[in-house]
Design an enzyme around this catalytic site. Structure first.
Site, PDB file in Angstrom:
ATOM      1  CB  ILE A 265     -19.470-124.495  72.633  1.00  0.00           C
ATOM      2  CG1 ILE A 265     -18.452-125.423  71.955  1.00  0.00           C
ATOM      3  CG2 ILE A 265     -20.528-125.285  73.380  1.00  0.00           C
ATOM      4  CD1 ILE A 265     -17.433-126.034  72.901  1.00  0.00           C
ATOM      5  N   GLY A 266     -20.856-121.651  72.877  1.00  0.00           N
ATOM      6  CA  GLY A 266     -21.847-120.788  73.536  1.00  0.00           C
ATOM      7  C   GLY A 266     -22.751-120.097  72.539  1.00  0.00           C
TER       8      GLY A 266
ATOM      9  N   GLY B  64     -20.319-116.420  77.587  1.00  0.00           N
ATOM     10  CA  GLY B  64     -19.482-116.673  76.407  1.00  0.00           C
ATOM     11  C   GLY B  64     -20.327-117.005  75.185  1.00  0.00           C
ATOM     12  CB  ALA B  65     -23.826-116.208  74.436  1.00  0.00           C
ATOM     13  CG  ASN B  66     -18.531-113.531  72.275  1.00  0.00           C
ATOM     14  OD1 ASN B  66     -18.498-113.846  73.452  1.00  0.00           O
ATOM     15  ND2 ASN B  66     -17.447-113.441  71.537  1.00  0.00           N
TER      16      ASN B  66
ATOM     17  CE1 TYR C 254      -9.991-125.048  79.448  1.00  0.00           C
ATOM     18  CE2 TYR C 254      -9.135-127.233  78.944  1.00  0.00           C
ATOM     19  CZ  TYR C 254     -10.147-126.288  78.857  1.00  0.00           C
ATOM     20  OH  TYR C 254     -11.320-126.600  78.196  1.00  0.00           O
TER      21      TYR C 254
HETATM   22  N1  LIG Z   1     -13.082-126.135  72.023  1.00  0.00           N
HETATM   23  C1  LIG Z   1     -12.814-127.269  72.657  1.00  0.00           C
HETATM   24  O1  LIG Z   1     -12.198-128.199  72.078  1.00  0.00           O
HETATM   25  C2  LIG Z   1     -13.245-127.483  74.069  1.00  0.00           C
HETATM   26  C3  LIG Z   1     -13.002-128.743  74.660  1.00  0.00           C
HETATM   27  C4  LIG Z   1     -13.415-128.958  75.975  1.00  0.00           C
HETATM   28  C5  LIG Z   1     -14.053-127.939  76.664  1.00  0.00           C
HETATM   29  N2  LIG Z   1     -14.260-126.723  76.072  1.00  0.00           N
HETATM   30  C6  LIG Z   1     -14.934-125.684  76.857  1.00  0.00           C
HETATM   31  O2  LIG Z   1     -16.016-125.157  76.113  1.00  0.00           O
HETATM   32  C7  LIG Z   1     -16.301-123.825  76.569  1.00  0.00           C
HETATM   33  C8  LIG Z   1     -16.532-122.944  75.366  1.00  0.00           C
HETATM   34  O3  LIG Z   1     -15.342-122.873  74.614  1.00  0.00           O
HETATM   35  P1  LIG Z   1     -15.313-122.710  73.020  1.00  0.00           P
HETATM   36  O4  LIG Z   1     -14.654-123.905  72.471  1.00  0.00           O
HETATM   37  O5  LIG Z   1     -16.631-122.321  72.503  1.00  0.00           O
HETATM   38  O6  LIG Z   1     -14.243-121.505  72.883  1.00  0.00           O
HETATM   39  P2  LIG Z   1     -14.378-120.021  72.358  1.00  0.00           P
HETATM   40  O7  LIG Z   1     -14.912-120.000  70.961  1.00  0.00           O
HETATM   41  O8  LIG Z   1     -13.040-119.395  72.611  1.00  0.00           O
HETATM   42  O9  LIG Z   1     -15.463-119.369  73.322  1.00  0.00           O
HETATM   43  C9  LIG Z   1     -15.165-119.078  74.660  1.00  0.00           C
HETATM   44  C10 LIG Z   1     -16.099-117.984  75.135  1.00  0.00           C
HETATM   45  O10 LIG Z   1     -15.719-117.644  76.478  1.00  0.00           O
HETATM   46  C11 LIG Z   1     -15.595-116.234  76.557  1.00  0.00           C
HETATM   47  N3  LIG Z   1     -14.677-115.782  77.581  1.00  0.00           N
HETATM   48  C12 LIG Z   1     -13.389-116.140  77.776  1.00  0.00           C
HETATM   49  N4  LIG Z   1     -12.859-115.424  78.777  1.00  0.00           N
HETATM   50  C13 LIG Z   1     -13.832-114.595  79.226  1.00  0.00           C
HETATM   51  C14 LIG Z   1     -13.911-113.601  80.228  1.00  0.00           C
HETATM   52  N5  LIG Z   1     -12.847-113.265  80.970  1.00  0.00           N
HETATM   53  N6  LIG Z   1     -15.075-112.953  80.424  1.00  0.00           N
HETATM   54  C15 LIG Z   1     -16.164-113.242  79.664  1.00  0.00           C
HETATM   55  N7  LIG Z   1     -16.156-114.159  78.684  1.00  0.00           N
HETATM   56  C16 LIG Z   1     -15.000-114.820  78.466  1.00  0.00           C
HETATM   57  C17 LIG Z   1     -15.067-115.843  75.174  1.00  0.00           C
HETATM   58  O11 LIG Z   1     -15.209-114.447  74.960  1.00  0.00           O
HETATM   59  P3  LIG Z   1     -14.304-113.678  73.832  1.00  0.00           P
HETATM   60  O12 LIG Z   1     -14.860-114.093  72.498  1.00  0.00           O
HETATM   61  O13 LIG Z   1     -14.509-112.235  74.155  1.00  0.00           O
HETATM   62  O14 LIG Z   1     -12.894-114.165  74.025  1.00  0.00           O
HETATM   63  C18 LIG Z   1     -15.971-116.702  74.305  1.00  0.00           C
HETATM   64  O15 LIG Z   1     -17.228-116.104  74.165  1.00  0.00           O
HETATM   65  C19 LIG Z   1     -15.129-123.429  77.465  1.00  0.00           C
HETATM   66  O16 LIG Z   1     -15.521-123.522  78.807  1.00  0.00           O
HETATM   67  C20 LIG Z   1     -14.065-124.472  77.165  1.00  0.00           C
HETATM   68  O17 LIG Z   1     -13.233-124.715  78.277  1.00  0.00           O
HETATM   69  C21 LIG Z   1     -13.883-126.474  74.792  1.00  0.00           C
END
Ligand SMILES: NC(=O)c1ccc[n+]([C@@H]2O[C@H](COP(=O)([O-])OP(=O)(O)OC[C@H]3O[C@@H](n4cnc5c(N)ncnc54)[C@H](OP(=O)(O)O)[C@@H]3O)[C@@H](O)[C@H]2O)c1
Length: 292
Positions: free
Chosen positions: A18-19, A13-15, A168
């Protein structure tokens, strides 16, 4: 902070969110980066952004949709054939679904499949390469949402009483239980594993699900942390001495904190491991090679 020159870091999820920040910051410290992403266009754009600031060219994309076991296996084969070792495996990708229960290509409830089974399988398939590192580090991104999870081994995939938020929360509890059990199995090797809560982060997380949670999350955006702030604990665990030396812990704001009681249960962790092996039809053992 340790130098990341000569390190190879894989971030799922590096695109986005957080990633992407984690990948960029590790690249800026000299690490070779493998971006595991599902969307080629978004991945290429993120790679371009990272290359602009990191000062080297060692950033690669591996495409895989984590909702497909076939994709995960193919990606792992590609990585295993290309790289000698993986120093940091950051299982970061994750999603929250809306209130209609959906399943992965292999029939698993989507949050359980993408957030738990996918990193479980990917870690299994890449573990030999992580063990080739002198100091392997597996970092799993969980969430404080795990505290509201209800763990029922007869309803792990929410065939009954589904909601996007409940599924979730359970998947994020699974991230901690996986880390807990994996760290026990890794004792005596040179590999550590920890898990973390990144904070409430104004990323793309939850966008487009149409759920009440998403509505509230979007309303809260002005009060949430930035993506930069959200990546700090992942970066800390990947680069600090502490991150390389402790294992089986749950971090928040770069400090270990106690997760929920359910997340600290040996019974839960062992049982989840066995159930995950059965669902994926694998035997996930830690190689006997002792690097430490
Ligand atoms: N944001 C928050 O408040 C929060 C709080 C607690 C924990 N987290 C955790 O932090 C992590 C990163 O989330 P984020 O906030 O950075 O959200 P984000 O911007 O939506 O990034 C999530 C990443 O996961 C990828 N992903 C989702 N489904 C996928 C799949 N089926 N195959 C491959 N890649 C997939 C997304 O790809 P696409 O761009 O193609 O969708 C995106 O690159 C997650 O594990 C989330 O549960 C986030």
């Amino acid at each position: 902070m340790r130098s990341m020159q000569d390190k190879t870091c894989l971030i799922t999820g590096a695109n986005s969110g957080i990633g992407k920040v984690t990948a960029r910051e590790l690249a800026k410290r000299g690490a070779q980066i493998i971006m595991l992403c599902r969307n080629e266009e978004k991945a290429e754009q993120a790679k371009e952004d990272i290359l602009k600031v990191c000062g080297h060219e060692r950033v690669a994309i591996v495409l895989a949709d984590l909702s497909s076991l076939t994709d995960i296996r193919r990606a792992a084969e590609q990585i295993n054939a290309t790289y000698d070792k993986i120093d940091v495996l950051n299982n970061n990708a994750g999603l929250i679904m809306g209130n209609k229960r959906e399943t992965t290509q292999d029939g698993f409830e989507m949050s359980f499949g993408v957030n738990h089974l996918a990193p479980f399988l990917l870690t299994h398939l890449l573990l030999d390469k992580v063990m080739e590192s002198p100091q392997g580090n597996i970092i799993n991104v969980s969430s404080e949402a795990h505290r509201i999870a209800k763990l029922d081994f007869n309803n792990l995939q929410y065939e009954k009483g589904y909601s996007g938020l409940k599924a979730y929360a359970l998947s994020k509890l699974c991230n901690i239980l996986f880390t807990h059990e994996l760290s026990k199995k890794l004792q005596g090797t040179s590999v550590v594993t920890n898990t973390l809560h990144p904070g409430g982060v104004a990323s793309n997380f939850g966008k487009g699900t149409g759920s009440f949670f998403n509505f509230m999350f979007q309303l809260a955006r002005p009060f949430l942390s930035s993506e930069e702030e959200g990546a700090q604990t992942s970066i800390y665990l990947a680069t600090s001495k502490e991150g390389a030396n402790v294992s089986g812990l749950y971090f928040k704001d770069k400090k270990p904190v106690k997760p929920s009681k359910a997340a600290m249960s040996d019974f839960n962790a062992q049982k989840l491991w066995e159930v995950s092996e059965q669902l994926l039809d694998i035997k996930f053992t830690v190689p006997s090679k002792i690097n430490a």
